[in-house]
Design a protein around this motif. Structure first.
Motif, PDB file in Angstrom:
ATOM      1  N   ALA A 298       0.878  -0.765  -0.213  1.00 36.50           N
ATOM      2  CA  ALA A 298      -0.012   0.154   0.226  1.00 36.50           C
ATOM      3  C   ALA A 298       0.635   1.029  -0.154  1.00 36.50           C
ATOM      4  O   ALA A 298       2.157   0.960   0.719  1.00 36.50           O
ATOM      5  CB  ALA A 298      -1.268   0.055   1.634  1.00 36.50           C
ATOM      6  N   SER A 299       0.312   1.942  -0.487  1.00 36.58           N
ATOM      7  CA  SER A 299       1.209   3.421  -0.249  1.00 36.58           C
ATOM      8  C   SER A 299       0.313   5.175  -0.029  1.00 36.58           C
ATOM      9  O   SER A 299      -1.323   4.554  -0.517  1.00 36.58           O
ATOM     10  CB  SER A 299       1.268   3.875  -1.899  1.00 36.58           C
ATOM     11  N   VAL A 300       0.456   5.744   0.669  1.00 41.25           N
ATOM     12  CA  VAL A 300      -0.264   7.049   1.049  1.00 41.25           C
ATOM     13  C   VAL A 300       0.386   7.881   0.266  1.00 41.25           C
ATOM     14  O   VAL A 300       1.833   8.100   0.357  1.00 41.25           O
ATOM     15  CB  VAL A 300      -0.067   7.664   2.050  1.00 41.25           C
ATOM     16  N   CYS A 301      -0.453   8.781  -0.677  1.00 41.52           N
ATOM     17  CA  CYS A 301       0.151  10.194  -1.349  1.00 41.52           C
ATOM     18  C   CYS A 301       1.421  10.105  -2.332  1.00 41.52           C
ATOM     19  O   CYS A 301       1.204   9.170  -3.207  1.00 41.52           O
ATOM     20  CB  CYS A 301       0.648  11.438  -0.117  1.00 41.52           C
ATOM     21  N   SER A 302       2.490  10.243  -2.336  1.00 38.11           N
ATOM     22  CA  SER A 302       3.838  10.222  -3.074  1.00 38.11           C
ATOM     23  C   SER A 302       4.141   8.465  -3.251  1.00 38.11           C
ATOM     24  O   SER A 302       4.880   8.475  -4.681  1.00 38.11           O
ATOM     25  CB  SER A 302       4.169  11.518  -3.047  1.00 38.11           C
ATOM     26  N   GLY A 303       3.368   8.138  -1.961  1.00 42.19           N
ATOM     27  CA  GLY A 303       4.478   6.554  -1.622  1.00 42.19           C
ATOM     28  C   GLY A 303       4.260   5.862  -3.013  1.00 42.19           C
ATOM     29  O   GLY A 303       4.405   4.790  -3.459  1.00 42.19           O
ATOM     30  N   ALA A 304       2.748   6.538  -3.818  1.00 44.56           N
ATOM     31  CA  ALA A 304       2.190   5.515  -4.916  1.00 44.56           C
ATOM     32  C   ALA A 304       3.491   5.234  -6.366  1.00 44.56           C
ATOM     33  O   ALA A 304       3.742   4.606  -6.596  1.00 44.56           O
ATOM     34  CB  ALA A 304       1.223   6.507  -5.289  1.00 44.56           C
ATOM     35  N   ASP A 305       4.879   6.649  -5.951  1.00 45.38           N
ATOM     36  CA  ASP A 305       5.564   6.857  -6.706  1.00 45.38           C
ATOM     37  C   ASP A 305       6.423   5.524  -6.947  1.00 45.38           C
ATOM     38  O   ASP A 305       6.735   4.389  -7.841  1.00 45.38           O
ATOM     39  CB  ASP A 305       6.491   7.890  -7.159  1.00 45.38           C
TER      40      ASP A 305
ATOM     41  N   ASP B 181      -6.649  -2.922  -6.667  1.00 48.30           N
ATOM     42  CA  ASP B 181      -6.395  -3.152  -7.427  1.00 48.30           C
ATOM     43  C   ASP B 181      -5.523  -4.321  -7.217  1.00 48.30           C
ATOM     44  O   ASP B 181      -4.399  -4.139  -7.286  1.00 48.30           O
ATOM     45  CB  ASP B 181      -6.113  -2.291  -8.358  1.00 48.30           C
ATOM     46  N   ASP B 182      -5.891  -6.319  -7.084  1.00 45.04           N
ATOM     47  CA  ASP B 182      -4.782  -6.661  -7.173  1.00 45.04           C
ATOM     48  C   ASP B 182      -3.931  -7.026  -5.752  1.00 45.04           C
ATOM     49  O   ASP B 182      -3.480  -6.727  -5.836  1.00 45.04           O
ATOM     50  CB  ASP B 182      -4.380  -7.436  -7.863  1.00 45.04           C
ATOM     51  N   ARG B 183      -4.050  -6.631  -4.475  1.00 50.77           N
ATOM     52  CA  ARG B 183      -3.228  -6.147  -3.764  1.00 50.77           C
ATOM     53  C   ARG B 183      -2.720  -4.914  -3.900  1.00 50.77           C
ATOM     54  O   ARG B 183      -1.695  -4.861  -3.251  1.00 50.77           O
ATOM     55  CB  ARG B 183      -2.894  -7.433  -3.175  1.00 50.77           C
ATOM     56  N   VAL B 184      -2.816  -4.612  -4.279  1.00 52.49           N
ATOM     57  CA  VAL B 184      -2.117  -2.868  -4.693  1.00 52.49           C
ATOM     58  C   VAL B 184      -3.237  -2.353  -4.072  1.00 52.49           C
ATOM     59  O   VAL B 184      -4.290  -1.291  -4.447  1.00 52.49           O
ATOM     60  CB  VAL B 184      -1.572  -2.317  -5.827  1.00 52.49           C
ATOM     61  N   VAL B 185      -2.880  -1.262  -3.250  1.00 54.69           N
ATOM     62  CA  VAL B 185      -3.697  -0.731  -2.299  1.00 54.69           C
ATOM     63  C   VAL B 185      -2.678   1.440  -2.388  1.00 54.69           C
ATOM     64  O   VAL B 185      -1.847   1.331  -2.037  1.00 54.69           O
ATOM     65  CB  VAL B 185      -3.978  -0.805  -1.043  1.00 54.69           C
ATOM     66  N   THR B 186      -3.645   1.279  -3.162  1.00 57.58           N
ATOM     67  CA  THR B 186      -3.530   3.898  -3.013  1.00 57.58           C
ATOM     68  C   THR B 186      -4.444   4.376  -2.291  1.00 57.58           C
ATOM     69  O   THR B 186      -5.089   3.928  -3.003  1.00 57.58           O
ATOM     70  CB  THR B 186      -2.131   3.991  -4.551  1.00 57.58           C
ATOM     71  N   SER B 187      -3.580   5.331  -1.930  1.00 61.51           N
ATOM     72  CA  SER B 187      -4.463   6.579  -1.130  1.00 61.51           C
ATOM     73  C   SER B 187      -4.307   8.304  -1.568  1.00 61.51           C
ATOM     74  O   SER B 187      -2.468   8.027  -1.819  1.00 61.51           O
ATOM     75  CB  SER B 187      -4.233   6.350   0.230  1.00 61.51           C
ATOM     76  N   ALA B 188      -5.151   8.618  -1.471  1.00 63.10           N
ATOM     77  CA  ALA B 188      -4.565  10.520  -2.016  1.00 63.10           C
ATOM     78  C   ALA B 188      -3.593  10.976  -1.051  1.00 63.10           C
ATOM     79  O   ALA B 188      -2.989  11.776  -1.113  1.00 63.10           O
ATOM     80  CB  ALA B 188      -5.904  10.982  -2.027  1.00 63.10           C
ATOM     81  N   GLY B 189      -3.390  11.100  -0.016  1.00 64.41           N
ATOM     82  CA  GLY B 189      -2.412  11.311   0.893  1.00 64.41           C
ATOM     83  C   GLY B 189      -3.457  12.265   2.335  1.00 64.41           C
ATOM     84  O   GLY B 189      -4.433  12.006   2.088  1.00 64.41           O
ATOM     85  N   ILE B 190      -2.411  12.182   3.123  1.00 65.06           N
ATOM     86  CA  ILE B 190      -2.008  12.291   4.190  1.00 65.06           C
ATOM     87  C   ILE B 190      -3.664  12.117   4.846  1.00 65.06           C
ATOM     88  O   ILE B 190      -3.351  11.196   5.989  1.00 65.06           O
ATOM     89  CB  ILE B 190      -2.499  14.192   3.779  1.00 65.06           C
TER      90      ILE B 190
END
Length: 301
Positions: free
Chosen positions: A103-110, A151-160
């Motif tokens: 999973a990622s939060v904010c810019s962690g998606a990069d 999506d398929d055990r990849v979780v991304t969020s908008a941030g903060i």
């Protein structure tokens, strides 16, 4: 026991980390069996807010039940920021390939993008960098203006603060909505929001102006939008005539005061419906006499 490992990147935002960490820590306190760890490529990790954090430089053994979370970091752009070695990025990819969740939060998606985890998947990030994320990873499908995407055990969020919603969602999936609600109450946060809710509420979307009189009226509507509010009362609060208020309000927000109130009611009703309320009960809760006006507004939206 499920292990939750946070990968700390220099200049990380404290709330990107602390929000989800608090959710899983509270879940552990309530007996749901989480063990939290922190790893980084260096022992001392400076945060964007000036506090230096201490993390392990050795990764624990992970299983398919475990979760790795990458909090976001401060940077005006994604390119050239959030430095991670190829070995660390490979660990993220390998954990997912072994059946784990990343999973990622904010810019962690990069970081997930550099690990190849966004290719062919839906994802999101903070609205200020979502266009850049889409340009950097053209094989990803970046969903704009939502709180989180799974999506398929990849979780991304908008941030903060949305990292809290992401973590509460993961707890709800594993332990049920009541467990997530209990954690939210313990943390004194608003009830868990759905992932497809907009990043900016109606109360924030129409505040990008400098008209004090309009802000005063918005403050009044924000706190009493479920009540019947007359234009006369609003103009008195603003200290201007009804005609002047309507003109200034529309110029500043793009809406009349009535339409602004209706937008707040609609947004709140949609939230209630998404959490199981009927249209009729949601309409009454937000101040409509019945569900007919709510249905018209939803159809118009």
């Amino acid at each position: 026991m499920t292990r939750v490992v946070f990968l700390l990147v220099p200049q990380l935002h404290l709330l990107d980390l602390a929000g989800p960490a608090q959710v899983f820590s509270t879940a552990a306190d309530l007996g749901h069996g989480y063990e939290i760890g922190y790893v980084a490529e260096q022992e001392d990790v400076p945060s964007a807010q000036g506090v230096t954090l201490r993390a392990d430089t050795s990764w624990p053994a992970l299983t398919a039940d475990d979760l790795v979370v990458v909090p976001g970091w401060r940077s005006p752009t994604l390119g050239g920021s959030g430095a991670l070695t190829p070995d660390t990025l490979q660990r993220l990819a390998a954990h997912h390939a072994a059946g784990g969740t990343v999973a990622s939060v904010c810019s962690g998606a990069d970081a997930l993008g550099r690990a190849g985890l966004l290719d062919g998947r839906r994802c999101t990030t903070h609205h200020e960098v979502q266009d850049e994320l889409a340009a950097r990873y053209p094989r990803a499908s970046v969903v704009p203006d939502v709180l989180y995407v799974v999506d398929d055990r990849v979780v991304t969020s908008a941030g903060i603060a949305s990292g809290i919603d992401l973590a509460l969602h993961l707890v709800a999936v594993r332990h049920g909505p009541s467990a997530a609600a209990r954690i939210a109450r313990s943390m004194v946060v608003y009830a868990r929001r759905n992932g497809d809710e907009r990043q900016a509420s109606a109360m924030l979307r129409h505040r990008a102006h400098l008209v004090d009189a309009v802000h005063r009226v918005q403050d009044l509507i924000d706190t009493r939008f479920t009540n019947k509010l007359s234009l006369s009362d609003l103009s008195t609060a603003a200290g201007v005539s009804e005609r002047t208020l309507t003109r200034r309000f529309t110029a500043a927000t793009g809406l009349t005061p009535l339409r602004y109130q209706q937008e707040l009611r609609l947004e709140r009703a949609e939230h209630l419906i998404s959490h199981g309320a009927t249209s009729e009960s949601a309409a009454l809760a937000v101040g409509f006499q019945d569900a007919r006006m709510l249905r018209r507004l939803r159809a118009r939206a």
